[in-house]
Design an enzyme around this catalytic site. Structure first.
Site, PDB file in Angstrom:
ATOM      1  N   SER A 260     -21.906  11.142  20.425  1.00 11.71           N
ATOM      2  CA  SER A 260     -22.435  11.704  19.408  1.00 11.71           C
ATOM      3  C   SER A 260     -23.965  11.149  19.232  1.00 11.71           C
ATOM      4  CB  SER A 260     -22.019  10.905  18.079  1.00 11.71           C
ATOM      5  OG  SER A 260     -22.524  10.878  16.906  1.00 11.71           O
TER       6      SER A 260
ATOM      7  N   HIS B 169     -21.684  15.743  20.642  1.00 13.39           N
ATOM      8  CA  HIS B 169     -21.345  15.867  19.239  1.00 13.39           C
ATOM      9  C   HIS B 169     -22.550  15.567  18.277  1.00 13.39           C
ATOM     10  CE1 HIS B 169     -18.186  15.444  16.341  1.00 13.39           C
ATOM     11  NE2 HIS B 169     -19.051  14.574  15.623  1.00 13.39           N
TER      12      HIS B 169
ATOM     13  N   ASP C  17     -23.819  15.386  14.355  1.00  7.49           N
ATOM     14  CA  ASP C  17     -23.264  14.998  13.146  1.00  7.49           C
ATOM     15  C   ASP C  17     -24.182  15.417  11.979  1.00  7.49           C
ATOM     16  OD1 ASP C  17     -20.562  13.585  13.354  1.00  7.49           O
ATOM     17  OD2 ASP C  17     -21.748  12.209  14.645  1.00  7.49           O
TER      18      ASP C  17
ATOM     19  N   MET D 283     -24.813  15.669   8.065  1.00  8.16           N
ATOM     20  CA  MET D 283     -24.485  14.970   6.923  1.00  8.16           C
ATOM     21  C   MET D 283     -25.536  15.240   5.707  1.00  8.16           C
ATOM     22  SD  MET D 283     -23.370  11.429   8.011  1.00  8.16           S
ATOM     23  CE  MET D 283     -22.667  10.839   9.629  1.00  8.16           C
TER      24      MET D 283
ATOM     25  N   HIS E   7     -20.592  18.917  13.899  1.00  7.63           N
ATOM     26  CA  HIS E   7     -19.510  18.317  13.154  1.00  7.63           C
ATOM     27  C   HIS E   7     -20.357  18.457  11.557  1.00  7.63           C
ATOM     28  CE1 HIS E   7     -17.131  14.590  11.711  1.00  7.63           C
ATOM     29  NE2 HIS E   7     -16.989  15.702  11.026  1.00  7.63           N
TER      30      HIS E   7
ATOM     31  N   MET F 297     -20.418  17.826   8.087  1.00  8.11           N
ATOM     32  CA  MET F 297     -20.009  17.045   7.041  1.00  8.11           C
ATOM     33  C   MET F 297     -20.641  17.330   5.627  1.00  8.11           C
ATOM     34  SD  MET F 297     -19.362  13.534   9.188  1.00  8.11           S
ATOM     35  CE  MET F 297     -20.511  14.081  10.381  1.00  8.11           C
TER      36      MET F 297
ATOM     37  N   MET G 263     -10.477  12.575  12.005  1.00 10.00           N
ATOM     38  CA  MET G 263     -11.396  11.561  11.889  1.00 10.00           C
ATOM     39  C   MET G 263     -10.423  10.334  11.747  1.00 10.00           C
ATOM     40  SD  MET G 263     -14.227  12.814  11.409  1.00 10.00           S
ATOM     41  CE  MET G 263     -15.047  11.158  10.979  1.00 10.00           C
TER      42      MET G 263
ATOM     43  N   ASP H 293     -12.535  11.482  16.398  1.00  8.16           N
ATOM     44  CA  ASP H 293     -13.764  11.019  16.126  1.00  8.16           C
ATOM     45  C   ASP H 293     -13.945   9.783  15.071  1.00  8.16           C
ATOM     46  OD1 ASP H 293     -16.592  10.942  15.393  1.00  8.16           O
ATOM     47  OD2 ASP H 293     -16.625  12.703  14.216  1.00  8.16           O
TER      48      ASP H 293
END
Ligand code: DX5
Ligand code: ZN
Length: 259
Positions: free
Chosen positions: A7, A30, A32, A34, A63, A65, A136, A174
């Protein structure tokens, strides 16, 4: 086959290209994203994914979020994502279905992600069209949290549903992944491991300072070894625990490196 997806949340963002290069032997990268609403943290958005795409050929496992992800699917696909994970809790089911449809139209792989509170059965309406389910094993939002052992049951249940309805679908986990927890999740049925802190630490018994020093030396001698070492540590742990993985050995040619 076990896939490791380091990540970038644990990267040094000022040196993102360098840190991506260090993990370029991994299977996926990965990323992330957010939004400060779906999770109480903010990270990066479309322009950064675009820049990452320009500096690596790695498979980008993005990913999301974020609330109401359908609004951004096309933008992240155009930015260069190979796979997009959207959270089942992030919108009404009809708009989750719509977001998956847009992914199909844009030619990116489709994934849904589950917060720890979400039951495995929630994937059922979408499972037949999915390429990956992301379970998760921490509450999403931050790196470096403790692994939630209670999620092993969810992993087992998702694995059973995948075997029954779409065996080609991958199961990635994850959060809190380390050589200690990786064998547990693999035994429960996971094959993909997103990992942040563990890759950052190099996972040599948590000797962070020593690892940073080794990385410096290794970098100076042209050896890309920090995350590589971590990946091998995890693969070794997996091999010990379950015989599930083989170690891709690669001795560093630099004598100062010693690996
Ligand atoms: C957390 C993120 C994870 C995070 C994992 O919300 O989705 O991908 O980077 O980090 P570790 O491995 O440190 O738990
Ligand atoms: Zn993640």
């Amino acid at each position: 086959m076990i896939k490791v997806s380091p990540s970038i949340l644990s990267a040094d963002f000022v040196n993102l290209e360098r840190d991506i290069r260090r993990v370029s032997d991994a299977d996926y990268l990965h990323v992330d994203v957010m939004d400060g609403a779906f999770v109480p943290n903010l990270t990066i958005g479309v322009p950064v994914v675009q820049s990452i795409r320009r500096c690596t050929d790695m498979f980008l496992d993005v990913h999301l979020m974020i609330e109401k992800p359908v609004r951004y699917i096309e933008a992240f696909a155009k930015a260069g994502a190979d796979l997009l994970s959207i959270h089942l809790e992030a919108d009404h089911p009809t708009r989750i279905a719509q977001a998956l449809k847009v992914m199909g139209e844009c030619g990116v792989k489709k994934a849904v992600a589950l917060r720890p509170i979400t039951k495995a059965e929630a994937i059922l309406p979408y499972l037949e069209e999915l390429d990956l389910v992301l379970v998760m094993t921490v509450e999403p939002g931050f790196g470096g949290q403790a692994f939630m052992e209670s999620q092993l049951d969810t992993i087992r249940q998702v694995r059973a549903l995948i075997e029954r309805y779409n065996p080609a679908c991958e199961l990635e986990v994850d959060g809190g992944i380390s050589p200690k927890t990786a064998p547990l999740v693999v035994e429960a049925g996971a094959e993909g491991l997103a990992a942040g802190d563990w890759v950052r630490l190099g996972l040599v018994g948590g000797r962070e300072a020593a690892v940073v020093e080794e990385e410096r030396e290794a970098e100076a001698s042209g050896c890309r070894s920090g995350a590589r070492l971590a990946e091998e540590a995890l693969l070794l742990a997996l091999a010990d625990a379950s015989g599930a993985a083989s170690v891709r050995g690669a001795a560093c040619p630099a004598s100062s490196c010693g690996r």
